[in-house]
Design a protein around this motif. Structure first.
Motif, PDB file in Angstrom:
ATOM      1  N   GLU A   1      20.964  -4.515   7.256  1.00 28.43           N
ATOM      2  CA  GLU A   1      20.611  -4.366   5.840  1.00 28.43           C
ATOM      3  C   GLU A   1      19.983  -5.641   5.294  1.00 28.43           C
ATOM      4  N   LEU A   2      20.518  -6.794   5.681  1.00 26.95           N
ATOM      5  CA  LEU A   2      19.957  -8.072   5.216  1.00 26.95           C
ATOM      6  C   LEU A   2      18.552  -8.289   5.766  1.00 26.95           C
ATOM      7  N   MET A   3      18.325  -7.929   7.022  1.00 27.12           N
ATOM      8  CA  MET A   3      17.004  -8.119   7.614  1.00 27.12           C
ATOM      9  C   MET A   3      15.949  -7.219   6.964  1.00 27.12           C
ATOM     10  N   ILE A   4      16.327  -6.023   6.547  1.00 24.58           N
ATOM     11  CA  ILE A   4      15.365  -5.115   5.909  1.00 24.58           C
ATOM     12  C   ILE A   4      15.165  -5.477   4.446  1.00 24.58           C
ATOM     13  N   ASP A   5      16.225  -5.887   3.783  1.00 22.69           N
ATOM     14  CA  ASP A   5      16.157  -6.119   2.343  1.00 22.69           C
ATOM     15  C   ASP A   5      15.380  -7.386   1.988  1.00 22.69           C
ATOM     16  N   SER A   6      15.369  -8.370   2.895  1.00 17.30           N
ATOM     17  CA  SER A   6      14.701  -9.631   2.567  1.00 17.30           C
ATOM     18  C   SER A   6      13.210  -9.458   2.268  1.00 17.30           C
ATOM     19  N   PRO A   7      12.418  -8.803   3.116  1.00 16.76           N
ATOM     20  CA  PRO A   7      11.005  -8.624   2.748  1.00 16.76           C
ATOM     21  C   PRO A   7      10.779  -7.505   1.729  1.00 16.76           C
ATOM     22  N   ALA A   8      11.729  -6.561   1.623  1.00 20.16           N
ATOM     23  CA  ALA A   8      11.542  -5.431   0.718  1.00 20.16           C
ATOM     24  C   ALA A   8      11.693  -5.825  -0.740  1.00 20.16           C
ATOM     25  N   VAL A   9      12.283  -6.980  -1.010  1.00 20.65           N
ATOM     26  CA  VAL A   9      12.436  -7.405  -2.409  1.00 20.65           C
ATOM     27  C   VAL A   9      11.079  -7.609  -3.065  1.00 20.65           C
ATOM     28  N   GLY A  10      10.121  -8.163  -2.335  1.00 21.55           N
ATOM     29  CA  GLY A  10       8.794  -8.365  -2.888  1.00 21.55           C
ATOM     30  C   GLY A  10       8.001  -7.085  -3.066  1.00 21.55           C
ATOM     31  N   TRP A  11       8.470  -5.996  -2.495  1.00 23.07           N
ATOM     32  CA  TRP A  11       7.795  -4.710  -2.650  1.00 23.07           C
ATOM     33  C   TRP A  11       8.386  -3.880  -3.780  1.00 23.07           C
ATOM     34  N   GLY A  12       9.351  -4.445  -4.491  1.00 18.86           N
ATOM     35  CA  GLY A  12      10.004  -3.686  -5.558  1.00 18.86           C
ATOM     36  C   GLY A  12      10.997  -2.673  -5.038  1.00 18.86           C
TER      37      GLY A  12
ATOM     38  N   GLU B   1       0.814  -1.214   0.000  1.00 17.52           N
ATOM     39  CA  GLU B   1       0.000   0.000   0.000  1.00 17.52           C
ATOM     40  C   GLU B   1       0.847   1.263   0.000  1.00 17.52           C
ATOM     41  N   ASP B   2       1.822   1.318   0.927  1.00 17.95           N
ATOM     42  CA  ASP B   2       2.722   2.475   1.015  1.00 17.95           C
ATOM     43  C   ASP B   2       4.112   1.925   1.303  1.00 17.95           C
ATOM     44  N   TYR B   3       4.956   1.884   0.294  1.00 18.70           N
ATOM     45  CA  TYR B   3       6.250   1.230   0.463  1.00 18.70           C
ATOM     46  C   TYR B   3       7.153   2.023   1.406  1.00 18.70           C
ATOM     47  N   ARG B   4       7.032   3.330   1.483  1.00 17.84           N
ATOM     48  CA  ARG B   4       7.841   4.108   2.408  1.00 17.84           C
ATOM     49  C   ARG B   4       7.516   3.750   3.860  1.00 17.84           C
ATOM     50  N   PHE B   5       6.225   3.709   4.173  1.00 21.32           N
ATOM     51  CA  PHE B   5       5.808   3.365   5.532  1.00 21.32           C
ATOM     52  C   PHE B   5       6.192   1.925   5.864  1.00 21.32           C
ATOM     53  N   ALA B   6       6.080   1.033   4.888  1.00 22.81           N
ATOM     54  CA  ALA B   6       6.432  -0.366   5.134  1.00 22.81           C
ATOM     55  C   ALA B   6       7.930  -0.516   5.419  1.00 22.81           C
ATOM     56  N   VAL B   7       8.754   0.179   4.648  1.00 16.14           N
ATOM     57  CA  VAL B   7      10.203   0.110   4.881  1.00 16.14           C
ATOM     58  C   VAL B   7      10.554   0.707   6.237  1.00 16.14           C
ATOM     59  N   SER B   8       9.898   1.798   6.618  1.00 16.67           N
ATOM     60  CA  SER B   8      10.168   2.430   7.910  1.00 16.67           C
ATOM     61  C   SER B   8       9.835   1.495   9.064  1.00 16.67           C
ATOM     62  N   GLN B   9       8.679   0.841   9.025  1.00 15.63           N
ATOM     63  CA  GLN B   9       8.300  -0.064  10.100  1.00 15.63           C
ATOM     64  C   GLN B   9       9.201  -1.287  10.157  1.00 15.63           C
ATOM     65  N   MET B  10       9.553  -1.808   9.006  1.00 19.19           N
ATOM     66  CA  MET B  10      10.454  -2.958   8.976  1.00 19.19           C
ATOM     67  C   MET B  10      11.826  -2.587   9.535  1.00 19.19           C
ATOM     68  N   ALA B  11      12.304  -1.378   9.228  1.00 19.84           N
ATOM     69  CA  ALA B  11      13.608  -0.935   9.730  1.00 19.84           C
ATOM     70  C   ALA B  11      13.583  -0.796  11.249  1.00 19.84           C
ATOM     71  N   GLN B  12      12.527  -0.246  11.811  1.00 15.59           N
ATOM     72  CA  GLN B  12      12.436  -0.108  13.256  1.00 15.59           C
ATOM     73  C   GLN B  12      12.399  -1.475  13.950  1.00 15.59           C
ATOM     74  N   THR B  13      11.622  -2.389  13.389  1.00 16.08           N
ATOM     75  CA  THR B  13      11.548  -3.730  13.978  1.00 16.08           C
ATOM     76  C   THR B  13      12.899  -4.440  13.902  1.00 16.08           C
ATOM     77  N   SER B  14      13.564  -4.328  12.779  1.00 17.75           N
ATOM     78  CA  SER B  14      14.870  -4.979  12.623  1.00 17.75           C
ATOM     79  C   SER B  14      15.909  -4.363  13.552  1.00 17.75           C
ATOM     80  N   LEU B  15      15.844  -3.044  13.733  1.00 19.89           N
ATOM     81  CA  LEU B  15      16.801  -2.389  14.622  1.00 19.89           C
ATOM     82  C   LEU B  15      16.627  -2.853  16.060  1.00 19.89           C
ATOM     83  N   ARG B  16      15.399  -2.981  16.531  1.00 18.91           N
ATOM     84  CA  ARG B  16      15.181  -3.499  17.889  1.00 18.91           C
ATOM     85  C   ARG B  16      15.658  -4.940  18.015  1.00 18.91           C
ATOM     86  N   SER B  17      15.471  -5.732  16.967  1.00 16.19           N
ATOM     87  CA  SER B  17      15.948  -7.111  17.003  1.00 16.19           C
ATOM     88  C   SER B  17      17.470  -7.171  17.052  1.00 16.19           C
ATOM     89  N   ILE B  18      18.137  -6.296  16.307  1.00 20.03           N
ATOM     90  CA  ILE B  18      19.600  -6.266  16.325  1.00 20.03           C
ATOM     91  C   ILE B  18      20.111  -5.861  17.699  1.00 20.03           C
TER      92      ILE B  18
END
Length: 295
Positions: free
Chosen positions: A144-155, A106-123
């Protein structure tokens, strides 16, 4: 009749102008246009430049293909060694597939932002404090690997992820400062001890050399006297060298008796009571010897 035809032509021209204005679109060089006709994807994305769509039927969505700089808000977490920290980062990404960025998310910017925050807390939870402070390159690659893995399907393609700052509690900062100070003091003591050890070895060699050559000690004493006397602000008390006394004593013992002065010759007088003989200096006048006169 002619007026009606003219009016119709003018009306058609106005309608055509309105239709052209409504259908004309301009796609910029750094954008791609995705056309949805009645809600269905229409072919490939439109290339940069001028393009036309059907007003009311087609809907053109422009997708920015430039690299986007997305700051990640500071995330608070507990490290693996139970230290509370706040870490913020920044993500650099760009869209490489405009169709997937429009259709799959729906909104790739918002999706990348949320994924980055979640990955950062996990790291943060998987890392130690020392890794967050000194081994950031490895953590950046893992993030970078944790964020890029789901972002590939979002283009979306993640180019780089950087951890910007790590905020520590004040108590932890003071503890680390004391630790660093203690480590520097330890290294200073080790260096000082090593210098003393090397100096003692050299002094031992110098003492052995001076023991084999006593005159070297006198030369060293004279050098010390010269160094002290150069200041001219103190009184110097120079002791008489013992080695010089020994040298004069040996020279006096080796001198033959006949070379001694008549006044320094001794005469022994035996006593009848058995006491030790009396030693008196032998003077020339006592023996009837007249000393030579000086003219």
């Amino acid at each position: 009749m002619i007026e009606a035809l003219v009016s119709a032509a003018v009306a058609v021209g106005c309608a055509g102008a309105v239709y052209f204005a409504a259908a004309a679109r301009v796609v910029k060089q750094y954008e791609r246009g995705v056309v949805l006709r009645l809600g269905q994807l229409l072919g490939q994305p439109r290339a940069p430049g001028f393009t036309m769509v059907i007003p009311g039927v087609d809907r053109l969505r422009k997708v920015n293909m430039q690299i986007v700089t997305l700051p990640i808000p500071a995330q608070e977490g507990i490290t693996r060694d139970n230290v509370t920290v706040r870490v913020d980062a920044v993500v650099y990404f760009r869209v490489h597939d405009a169709v997937s960025a429009v259709i799959n998310v729906e909104d790739y910017r918002f999706a990348v932002s949320q994924m980055a925050q979640t990955s950062l807390r996990s790291i943060i939870g998987k890392s130690d404090l020392d890794d967050l402070l000194s081994n950031r390159e490895k953590l950046n690659q893992g993030l970078e690997l944790m964020i890029d893995s789901p972002a590939v399907g979002w283009g979306v393609q993640v180019d780089r992820v950087e951890i910007k700052d790590v905020s520590l509690p004040e108590s932890m900062k003071r503890s680390m400062a004391r630790q660093a100070e203690a480590d520097r003091e330890r290294r200073a003591r080790i260096i000082n001890a090593d210098a003393e050890f090397q100096a003692s070895k050299k002094l031992a060699e110098a003492a052995q050399q001076m023991a084999d050559t006593p005159s070297a000690l006198q030369l060293r004493l004279l050098q010390t006297v010269v160094a002290v006397a150069a200041e001219k602000n103190s009184t110097l008390v120079l002791p008489f060298p013992v080695e010089l006394l020994r040298f004069l004593e040996r020279a006096h013992q080796e001198q033959p008796p006949e070379t001694q002065h008549p006044e320094t010759q001794l005469r022994e007088t035996r006593r009848p009571d058995g006491r030790p003989p009396e030693v008196t200096p032998l003077r020339p006048e006592a023996d009837g010897v007249t000393p030579p006169r000086k003219e």
